[in-house]
Design a protein around this motif. Structure first.
Motif, PDB file in Angstrom:
ATOM      1  N   THR A 227      -2.665   0.382   4.046  1.00 30.94           N
ATOM      2  CA  THR A 227      -2.607   1.752   3.545  1.00 30.94           C
ATOM      3  C   THR A 227      -1.560   2.576   4.293  1.00 30.94           C
ATOM      4  O   THR A 227      -0.843   3.380   3.693  1.00 30.94           O
ATOM      5  CB  THR A 227      -3.983   2.435   3.648  1.00 30.94           C
ATOM      6  OG1 THR A 227      -4.504   2.276   4.971  1.00 30.94           O
ATOM      7  CG2 THR A 227      -4.953   1.813   2.658  1.00 30.94           C
ATOM      8  N   HIS A 228      -1.449   2.367   5.587  1.00 33.11           N
ATOM      9  CA  HIS A 228      -0.447   3.080   6.381  1.00 33.11           C
ATOM     10  C   HIS A 228       0.964   2.630   6.008  1.00 33.11           C
ATOM     11  O   HIS A 228       1.842   3.458   5.710  1.00 33.11           O
ATOM     12  CB  HIS A 228      -0.709   2.851   7.875  1.00 33.11           C
ATOM     13  CG  HIS A 228       0.343   3.435   8.769  1.00 33.11           C
ATOM     14  ND1 HIS A 228       0.946   2.732   9.779  1.00 33.11           N
ATOM     15  CD2 HIS A 228       0.923   4.665   8.780  1.00 33.11           C
ATOM     16  CE1 HIS A 228       1.836   3.485  10.384  1.00 33.11           C
ATOM     17  NE2 HIS A 228       1.838   4.675   9.800  1.00 33.11           N
ATOM     18  N   VAL A 229       1.169   1.340   6.000  1.00 34.87           N
ATOM     19  CA  VAL A 229       2.507   0.806   5.717  1.00 34.87           C
ATOM     20  C   VAL A 229       2.926   1.132   4.282  1.00 34.87           C
ATOM     21  O   VAL A 229       4.069   1.533   4.025  1.00 34.87           O
ATOM     22  CB  VAL A 229       2.544  -0.716   5.967  1.00 34.87           C
ATOM     23  CG1 VAL A 229       3.865  -1.316   5.491  1.00 34.87           C
ATOM     24  CG2 VAL A 229       2.349  -1.001   7.456  1.00 34.87           C
ATOM     25  N   GLY A 230       1.990   0.982   3.338  1.00 33.16           N
ATOM     26  CA  GLY A 230       2.300   1.287   1.940  1.00 33.16           C
ATOM     27  C   GLY A 230       2.671   2.747   1.744  1.00 33.16           C
ATOM     28  O   GLY A 230       3.621   3.070   1.015  1.00 33.16           O
ATOM     29  N   MET A 231       1.943   3.644   2.389  1.00 31.55           N
ATOM     30  CA  MET A 231       2.218   5.082   2.258  1.00 31.55           C
ATOM     31  C   MET A 231       3.575   5.441   2.871  1.00 31.55           C
ATOM     32  O   MET A 231       4.320   6.255   2.318  1.00 31.55           O
ATOM     33  CB  MET A 231       1.102   5.871   2.922  1.00 31.55           C
ATOM     34  CG  MET A 231       1.010   7.310   2.483  1.00 31.55           C
ATOM     35  SD  MET A 231       0.551   7.465   0.745  1.00 31.55           S
ATOM     36  CE  MET A 231       0.209   9.233   0.685  1.00 31.55           C
ATOM     37  N   GLU A 232       3.894   4.836   3.998  1.00 29.84           N
ATOM     38  CA  GLU A 232       5.183   5.117   4.628  1.00 29.84           C
ATOM     39  C   GLU A 232       6.340   4.535   3.825  1.00 29.84           C
ATOM     40  O   GLU A 232       7.434   5.115   3.776  1.00 29.84           O
ATOM     41  CB  GLU A 232       5.192   4.607   6.069  1.00 29.84           C
ATOM     42  CG  GLU A 232       4.263   5.370   7.001  1.00 29.84           C
ATOM     43  CD  GLU A 232       4.571   6.869   7.046  1.00 29.84           C
ATOM     44  OE1 GLU A 232       5.759   7.243   7.171  1.00 29.84           O
ATOM     45  OE2 GLU A 232       3.625   7.668   6.942  1.00 29.84           O
ATOM     46  N   GLU A 233       6.103   3.397   3.182  1.00 33.04           N
ATOM     47  CA  GLU A 233       7.114   2.846   2.270  1.00 33.04           C
ATOM     48  C   GLU A 233       7.393   3.818   1.128  1.00 33.04           C
ATOM     49  O   GLU A 233       8.533   4.069   0.747  1.00 33.04           O
ATOM     50  CB  GLU A 233       6.616   1.518   1.683  1.00 33.04           C
ATOM     51  CG  GLU A 233       7.203   0.279   2.289  1.00 33.04           C
ATOM     52  CD  GLU A 233       7.006  -0.918   1.388  1.00 33.04           C
ATOM     53  OE1 GLU A 233       8.018  -1.420   0.857  1.00 33.04           O
ATOM     54  OE2 GLU A 233       5.857  -1.362   1.228  1.00 33.04           O
ATOM     55  N   PHE A 234       6.301   4.351   0.569  1.00 34.32           N
ATOM     56  CA  PHE A 234       6.437   5.327  -0.506  1.00 34.32           C
ATOM     57  C   PHE A 234       7.184   6.570  -0.022  1.00 34.32           C
ATOM     58  O   PHE A 234       8.078   7.094  -0.702  1.00 34.32           O
ATOM     59  CB  PHE A 234       5.049   5.703  -1.049  1.00 34.32           C
ATOM     60  CG  PHE A 234       4.995   7.064  -1.694  1.00 34.32           C
ATOM     61  CD1 PHE A 234       5.704   7.316  -2.857  1.00 34.32           C
ATOM     62  CD2 PHE A 234       4.256   8.081  -1.119  1.00 34.32           C
ATOM     63  CE1 PHE A 234       5.677   8.584  -3.439  1.00 34.32           C
ATOM     64  CE2 PHE A 234       4.213   9.336  -1.692  1.00 34.32           C
ATOM     65  CZ  PHE A 234       4.930   9.590  -2.855  1.00 34.32           C
ATOM     66  N   ALA A 235       6.824   7.072   1.165  1.00 31.14           N
ATOM     67  CA  ALA A 235       7.481   8.268   1.705  1.00 31.14           C
ATOM     68  C   ALA A 235       8.981   8.055   1.866  1.00 31.14           C
ATOM     69  O   ALA A 235       9.789   8.947   1.555  1.00 31.14           O
ATOM     70  CB  ALA A 235       6.839   8.654   3.042  1.00 31.14           C
ATOM     71  N   MET A 236       9.360   6.861   2.334  1.00 27.41           N
ATOM     72  CA  MET A 236      10.785   6.546   2.468  1.00 27.41           C
ATOM     73  C   MET A 236      11.459   6.528   1.100  1.00 27.41           C
ATOM     74  O   MET A 236      12.565   7.057   0.929  1.00 27.41           O
ATOM     75  CB  MET A 236      10.966   5.197   3.173  1.00 27.41           C
ATOM     76  CG  MET A 236      10.611   5.226   4.633  1.00 27.41           C
ATOM     77  SD  MET A 236      10.849   3.625   5.448  1.00 27.41           S
ATOM     78  CE  MET A 236      12.622   3.519   5.477  1.00 27.41           C
ATOM     79  N   ALA A 237      10.794   5.923   0.111  1.00 27.23           N
ATOM     80  CA  ALA A 237      11.367   5.852  -1.242  1.00 27.23           C
ATOM     81  C   ALA A 237      11.496   7.243  -1.855  1.00 27.23           C
ATOM     82  O   ALA A 237      12.440   7.513  -2.619  1.00 27.23           O
ATOM     83  CB  ALA A 237      10.498   4.964  -2.127  1.00 27.23           C
ATOM     84  N   ALA A 238      10.553   8.139  -1.525  1.00 27.08           N
ATOM     85  CA  ALA A 238      10.558   9.491  -2.085  1.00 27.08           C
ATOM     86  C   ALA A 238      11.440  10.448  -1.284  1.00 27.08           C
ATOM     87  O   ALA A 238      11.694  11.575  -1.732  1.00 27.08           O
ATOM     88  CB  ALA A 238       9.130  10.031  -2.131  1.00 27.08           C
ATOM     89  N   GLY A 239      11.876  10.019  -0.108  1.00 30.60           N
ATOM     90  CA  GLY A 239      12.703  10.878   0.733  1.00 30.60           C
ATOM     91  C   GLY A 239      11.924  12.028   1.357  1.00 30.60           C
ATOM     92  O   GLY A 239      12.453  13.137   1.495  1.00 30.60           O
ATOM     93  N   ILE A 240      10.667  11.754   1.730  1.00 29.60           N
ATOM     94  CA  ILE A 240       9.836  12.801   2.329  1.00 29.60           C
ATOM     95  C   ILE A 240       9.275  12.338   3.666  1.00 29.60           C
ATOM     96  O   ILE A 240       9.258  11.141   3.962  1.00 29.60           O
ATOM     97  CB  ILE A 240       8.658  13.208   1.402  1.00 29.60           C
ATOM     98  CG1 ILE A 240       7.767  11.989   1.072  1.00 29.60           C
ATOM     99  CG2 ILE A 240       9.186  13.865   0.135  1.00 29.60           C
ATOM    100  CD1 ILE A 240       6.533  12.319   0.241  1.00 29.60           C
ATOM    101  N   GLN A 241       8.826  13.300   4.458  1.00 27.15           N
ATOM    102  CA  GLN A 241       8.167  12.999   5.735  1.00 27.15           C
ATOM    103  C   GLN A 241       6.741  13.516   5.668  1.00 27.15           C
ATOM    104  O   GLN A 241       6.517  14.714   5.436  1.00 27.15           O
ATOM    105  CB  GLN A 241       8.918  13.665   6.892  1.00 27.15           C
ATOM    106  CG  GLN A 241       8.311  13.361   8.257  1.00 27.15           C
ATOM    107  CD  GLN A 241       9.010  14.138   9.367  1.00 27.15           C
ATOM    108  OE1 GLN A 241      10.090  14.677   9.172  1.00 27.15           O
ATOM    109  NE2 GLN A 241       8.377  14.205  10.529  1.00 27.15           N
TER     110      GLN A 241
END
Length: 330
Positions: A169-183
């Protein structure tokens, strides 16, 4: 030169083969396998969704193997305590278990003292998980795009709860954040239930988890913004996937069944056949559907190749997300 007759040659060959067989340890002779009950290590607590699915699959496999397959729960360390016990067991086919795909990540992060490319015999890939992002029903984020827009305007302010640093869940969410360009501001919990409780209580903006949110979404206590699979989940068919919303992120964290490395080939084949039939059974499919676990069967050798591919992807992901540094900070 003295010639050996064909009959004499056959007799000598048979005698040599018999002697070689006598030199093998008893557990390596697979003619009568299985001749006693099999222990199946489940690396998750009793009573959870993973435990329920594994008990169902073991019950079906036991009928094919004509021996009981007894579930032994060895929970802890995000599934790595059980995985380590499987890798360290005697390779005789009497200790097998569930191997989460996260072994590819945690072995590289130092949480598992085993190499998933060498230290396991893979028997089958069984099913995946349905992950999603959920918010309270009165959240200002009506859609995922609402949340992304707010996060871009307020870097690091939007909080989400997850089940532990380095987990899916942590890694998946951070992958998404990188793809979305958000922090985003990741809040780590010791398990999904604690993360869920704080989301329901309003302590965090969002929950990133497997389907612990499902009954609460159905009851109107949470709203589901997106799921993370390749396709929409049948139970929540009105909720889009990250992929169809424009983010190239798919997380389904499939589980597999395996044994220690060095399993005799005859034993391996017997187990692969038994668990192939078990995964394909209506009993297992019914339990999997109830816990939103898509069936994702692969035979053992194919699953081994898949594990190798995921291991390489995880190497890159660990570097990109600086997971070792995050773990060091606790």
């Amino acid at each position: 030169m003295h010639r050996v007759s064909p009959d004499r040659r056959r007799l000598l060959t048979a005698s040599a083969a018999g002697a070689a067989g006598l030199l093998l340890p008893a557990w390596a002779r697979a003619d009568d396998y299985p001749s006693r009950p099999i222990t199946f290590i489940c690396p998750w607590p009793a009573g959870g969704t993973a435990d329920a699915s594994m008990r169902a699959i073991c019950q079906v496999a036991a009928r094919t193997l004509k021996q009981p397959v007894t579930v032994d729960n060895r929970a802890g360390a995000a599934g790595m305590i059980g995985a380590k016990a499987i890798a360290a067991a005697k390779p005789d086919g009497y200790t097998i278990g569930q191997i989460p795909i996260s072994v590819t990540r945690f072995s590289q992060l130092g949480s598992l003292q085993a190499d998933p490319r060498k230290d396991f015999t893979y028997l089958a890939r069984t099913s995946g998980q349905t992950f999603g992002i959920a918010v309270q029903p009165d959240s200002k984020f009506k859609t995922l795009h609402d949340m992304v827009a707010h996060a871009k305007a307020n870097p690091g302010k939007v909080t989400y709860a997850h089940a532990g640093v380095g987990g899916a869940t942590h890694v998946g969410m951070e992958e998404f954040a990188m793809a979305a360009g958000i922090q985003l501001n990741a809040i780590a919990y010791k398990g999904g239930s604690a993360a869920l409780n704080d989301t329901l209580g309003g302590q965090v903006d969002m929950l990133a988890d497997s389907s612990s949110w499902a009954p609460h979404v159905e009851a109107g206590k949470l709203r589901l913004l997106a799921t993370w699979g390749e396709e929409r989940t049948p139970r929540f068919k009105d909720t889009p996937t990250l992929k169809e919303l424009g983010y190239k992120v798919v997380v389904d964290a499939p589980n597999g069944i395996g044994a220690p490395a060095g399993l005799p080939p005859e034993v391996e084949k017997r187990l692969r056949d038994a668990f192939r039939l078990a995964v394909q059974s209506e009993e297992f499919k019914s339990v999997a559907a109830k816990i939103d676990a898509p069936v994702m069967y692969l035979d053992g050798p194919d699953y081994r190749k898949y594990v190798g591919q995921v291991y390489d992807r995880e190497t890159q992901l660990i570097e990109r997300l600086k997971l070792k540094e995050l773990l060091a900070k606790g």
